[in-house]
Each structure stands twice: as structure tokens, then as C-alpha cells.
Design a protein around this motif. Sequence first.
Motif, PDB file in Angstrom:
ATOM      1  N   GLY A 101       0.818  -1.212   0.000  1.00 20.83           N
ATOM      2  CA  GLY A 101       0.000   0.000   0.000  1.00 20.83           C
ATOM      3  C   GLY A 101       0.842   1.249   0.000  1.00 20.83           C
ATOM      4  O   GLY A 101       2.084   1.192   0.007  1.00 20.83           O
ATOM      5  N   PRO A 102       0.200   2.411   0.026  1.00 23.54           N
ATOM      6  CA  PRO A 102       0.940   3.678   0.028  1.00 23.54           C
ATOM      7  C   PRO A 102       1.455   4.076   1.405  1.00 23.54           C
ATOM      8  O   PRO A 102       2.256   5.012   1.519  1.00 23.54           O
ATOM      9  CB  PRO A 102      -0.099   4.681  -0.472  1.00 23.54           C
ATOM     10  N   GLY A 103       0.986   3.418   2.473  1.00 22.24           N
ATOM     11  CA  GLY A 103       1.440   3.748   3.816  1.00 22.24           C
ATOM     12  C   GLY A 103       0.857   5.022   4.373  1.00 22.24           C
ATOM     13  O   GLY A 103       1.483   5.676   5.197  1.00 22.24           O
ATOM     14  N   HIS A 104      -0.379   5.382   3.952  1.00 23.59           N
ATOM     15  CA  HIS A 104      -1.017   6.575   4.517  1.00 23.59           C
ATOM     16  C   HIS A 104      -1.326   6.374   6.004  1.00 23.59           C
ATOM     17  O   HIS A 104      -0.976   7.199   6.839  1.00 23.59           O
ATOM     18  CB  HIS A 104      -2.323   6.886   3.800  1.00 23.59           C
ATOM     19  N   LEU A 105      -2.071   5.316   6.314  1.00 21.21           N
ATOM     20  CA  LEU A 105      -2.480   4.954   7.678  1.00 21.21           C
ATOM     21  C   LEU A 105      -3.254   6.071   8.363  1.00 21.21           C
ATOM     22  O   LEU A 105      -3.337   6.108   9.593  1.00 21.21           O
ATOM     23  CB  LEU A 105      -1.274   4.556   8.544  1.00 21.21           C
ATOM     24  N   ASN A 106      -3.829   6.962   7.599  1.00 19.32           N
ATOM     25  CA  ASN A 106      -4.399   8.189   8.154  1.00 19.32           C
ATOM     26  C   ASN A 106      -5.416   8.765   7.172  1.00 19.32           C
ATOM     27  O   ASN A 106      -5.026   9.193   6.078  1.00 19.32           O
ATOM     28  CB  ASN A 106      -3.258   9.182   8.402  1.00 19.32           C
ATOM     29  N   PRO A 107      -6.708   8.802   7.527  1.00 18.19           N
ATOM     30  CA  PRO A 107      -7.699   9.381   6.618  1.00 18.19           C
ATOM     31  C   PRO A 107      -7.419  10.825   6.239  1.00 18.19           C
ATOM     32  O   PRO A 107      -7.796  11.259   5.148  1.00 18.19           O
ATOM     33  CB  PRO A 107      -9.007   9.271   7.418  1.00 18.19           C
ATOM     34  N   ALA A 108      -6.760  11.580   7.126  1.00 17.71           N
ATOM     35  CA  ALA A 108      -6.445  12.974   6.809  1.00 17.71           C
ATOM     36  C   ALA A 108      -5.428  13.054   5.676  1.00 17.71           C
ATOM     37  O   ALA A 108      -5.540  13.904   4.786  1.00 17.71           O
ATOM     38  CB  ALA A 108      -5.916  13.697   8.051  1.00 17.71           C
ATOM     39  N   VAL A 109      -4.437  12.169   5.682  1.00 19.77           N
ATOM     40  CA  VAL A 109      -3.453  12.131   4.597  1.00 19.77           C
ATOM     41  C   VAL A 109      -4.124  11.694   3.301  1.00 19.77           C
ATOM     42  O   VAL A 109      -3.903  12.286   2.235  1.00 19.77           O
ATOM     43  CB  VAL A 109      -2.292  11.190   4.960  1.00 19.77           C
ATOM     44  N   THR A 110      -4.944  10.658   3.375  1.00 22.77           N
ATOM     45  CA  THR A 110      -5.655  10.173   2.187  1.00 22.77           C
ATOM     46  C   THR A 110      -6.542  11.260   1.611  1.00 22.77           C
ATOM     47  O   THR A 110      -6.544  11.504   0.393  1.00 22.77           O
ATOM     48  CB  THR A 110      -6.504   8.938   2.555  1.00 22.77           C
ATOM     49  N   PHE A 111      -7.293  11.942   2.467  1.00 26.32           N
ATOM     50  CA  PHE A 111      -8.168  13.031   2.034  1.00 26.32           C
ATOM     51  C   PHE A 111      -7.369  14.163   1.406  1.00 26.32           C
ATOM     52  O   PHE A 111      -7.729  14.682   0.338  1.00 26.32           O
ATOM     53  CB  PHE A 111      -8.958  13.549   3.245  1.00 26.32           C
ATOM     54  N   ALA A 112      -6.265  14.542   2.038  1.00 21.80           N
ATOM     55  CA  ALA A 112      -5.456  15.651   1.530  1.00 21.80           C
ATOM     56  C   ALA A 112      -4.868  15.321   0.162  1.00 21.80           C
ATOM     57  O   ALA A 112      -4.824  16.185  -0.732  1.00 21.80           O
ATOM     58  CB  ALA A 112      -4.343  15.976   2.519  1.00 21.80           C
ATOM     59  N   LEU A 113      -4.420  14.094  -0.024  1.00 19.48           N
ATOM     60  CA  LEU A 113      -3.852  13.712  -1.316  1.00 19.48           C
ATOM     61  C   LEU A 113      -4.935  13.650  -2.397  1.00 19.48           C
ATOM     62  O   LEU A 113      -4.655  13.895  -3.575  1.00 19.48           O
ATOM     63  CB  LEU A 113      -3.127  12.375  -1.189  1.00 19.48           C
ATOM     64  N   ALA A 114      -6.168  13.356  -1.992  1.00 22.80           N
ATOM     65  CA  ALA A 114      -7.278  13.431  -2.948  1.00 22.80           C
ATOM     66  C   ALA A 114      -7.551  14.885  -3.326  1.00 22.80           C
ATOM     67  O   ALA A 114      -7.812  15.199  -4.496  1.00 22.80           O
ATOM     68  CB  ALA A 114      -8.523  12.777  -2.360  1.00 22.80           C
ATOM     69  N   VAL A 115      -7.499  15.780  -2.353  1.00 21.77           N
ATOM     70  CA  VAL A 115      -7.650  17.214  -2.633  1.00 21.77           C
ATOM     71  C   VAL A 115      -6.576  17.673  -3.618  1.00 21.77           C
ATOM     72  O   VAL A 115      -6.839  18.480  -4.520  1.00 21.77           O
ATOM     73  CB  VAL A 115      -7.556  18.040  -1.327  1.00 21.77           C
TER      74      VAL A 115
END
Length: 240
Positions: free
Chosen positions: A65-79
Motif C-alpha cells: 500500500g501507500p502507507g497513509h495509515l491516516n484518513p487525513a493524509v488520504t483526504f489531503a492527497l485526494a484534494v
Amino acid sequence: MDVTQMYISEFVGTAVLIAFGNTTNASILLKKTIVSIFGTNWLHIIFGWAFAVAFGVYVGITLGGPGHLNPAVTFALAVAGIFPWDQVIPMSIAQIAGGFTGAAIAALFYYPHFKVTGPDEGNCVGIFATGPAIDNKPFNLMSEIIATFMFMLAILCLGKMADGLAPMVIGILVASIGMSFGATTGYALNPARDFGPRLAYFLLPIPNKGTANWQYAWVPFIGPLIGAGLAVLFFQLVAP
């Protein structure tokens, strides 16, 4: 990247992160642990969580996986347009489920110590989730926004590194956040780090447990999402 494997990696990586982090807290707050005999301090918690993040990211990346482990990181990268929007919610669910599972591991590991520790002696939701030093929701929210903004901005500016180095550098970053921006709200930085374990403390049959403090739970969930999203927008505005 295989989507199913990505979700599995985020689940397992987040579970590892939280298992290491929550057991760090439990070793300090619960009665009759070896750590409680020798005493400890804030740096113990800071570096316990720094290593937890680093090794969680190592596991997540190694599992594909990408190693986000964090919805805030995932959300920010989607933004930022780097991560697909249609995968944000399922990815976040995998991360929160991992957080719940990591907390369950910590609860099982320290079960005898929960049995001898009352809510007024350290058996509290703070083992699993964050809380404010001063309960002031607007400022608590601001703390989480600023801390996560700085965390995400630094991640975006790390640049290219040798394979295997990035997770450790991110762990050092988490330690830096803890020493600087962590003393007001416990620096959640991550909705999965707070909500999953808080839910576990609420639902699991942990002896002598206190309240899950749900009236505060929205702060470490919403604050990191706002902070990480703003960091990406700022980076896109000022980066050359």
C-alpha cells in the motif's frame, strides 16, 4: 496497485501503528506495570508514538500500500489530485478498522493491568484516544488543525529519499510535532488514530473503564482533515 491489497495494507499498517502506540500509553498509565515502577515522562510517549508511526508505515508499504495509515493524509492527497476520490472512504474505513484492531490488541495485552486500575487511577480513554489539556473546543480544534497542517506540509516537502528511509523520517517528524504542538490536545493528527481506538474502548469489555468522552471525539476527527487539506492547498499555492 491492487485495490484490495491496498486496503489490507492500510488496515494492517494502522493496526500495527495503534498497537505500538496504545501499548506505550498503557505501559505508563496503568498500575503495576514495570514502567510504572521506574517512572517515565512525556518523551517516552513522544518517541513511543514516533516509532509506532514509523513501523506502521514500514508494514503498510511492505504489504503493497501507500502507507497513509491516516484518513487525513488520504483526504489531503485526494484534494491534491494525487489519490482517487472514490477510494477515500473505503480506505478510511480500512484505516479506522485497523485502529480499532490495534486498540483491541493493546487491551488484550494489558488486560490484567486494566483489572487492577480504576478510572481515577489511569484506566481512561486517554490510553486509546486523545483529549485536551484545557477543554476549550474552538482552541482544541485550532490546535489539531495547526498541528496537522504542519505535519502534512512537512511530509509534502520531504522530497525523494532512499527506499526505506521515508518511514523513519516521518517518525522523527511525529516526534517533533509531539514536542512542539502536542501538549495541548495530544496531537491526534489522524482520525483513525483517535476514532478507532476510542470506539474500541467504548465497545470492548475492558474492566473498570471510564467514559469514552464522545463529546470531544469530533475535534480529533475533523481537525486533522481540515489541517491536512489546508496544507495541500497552501503547498500548491506556494510551491514552484
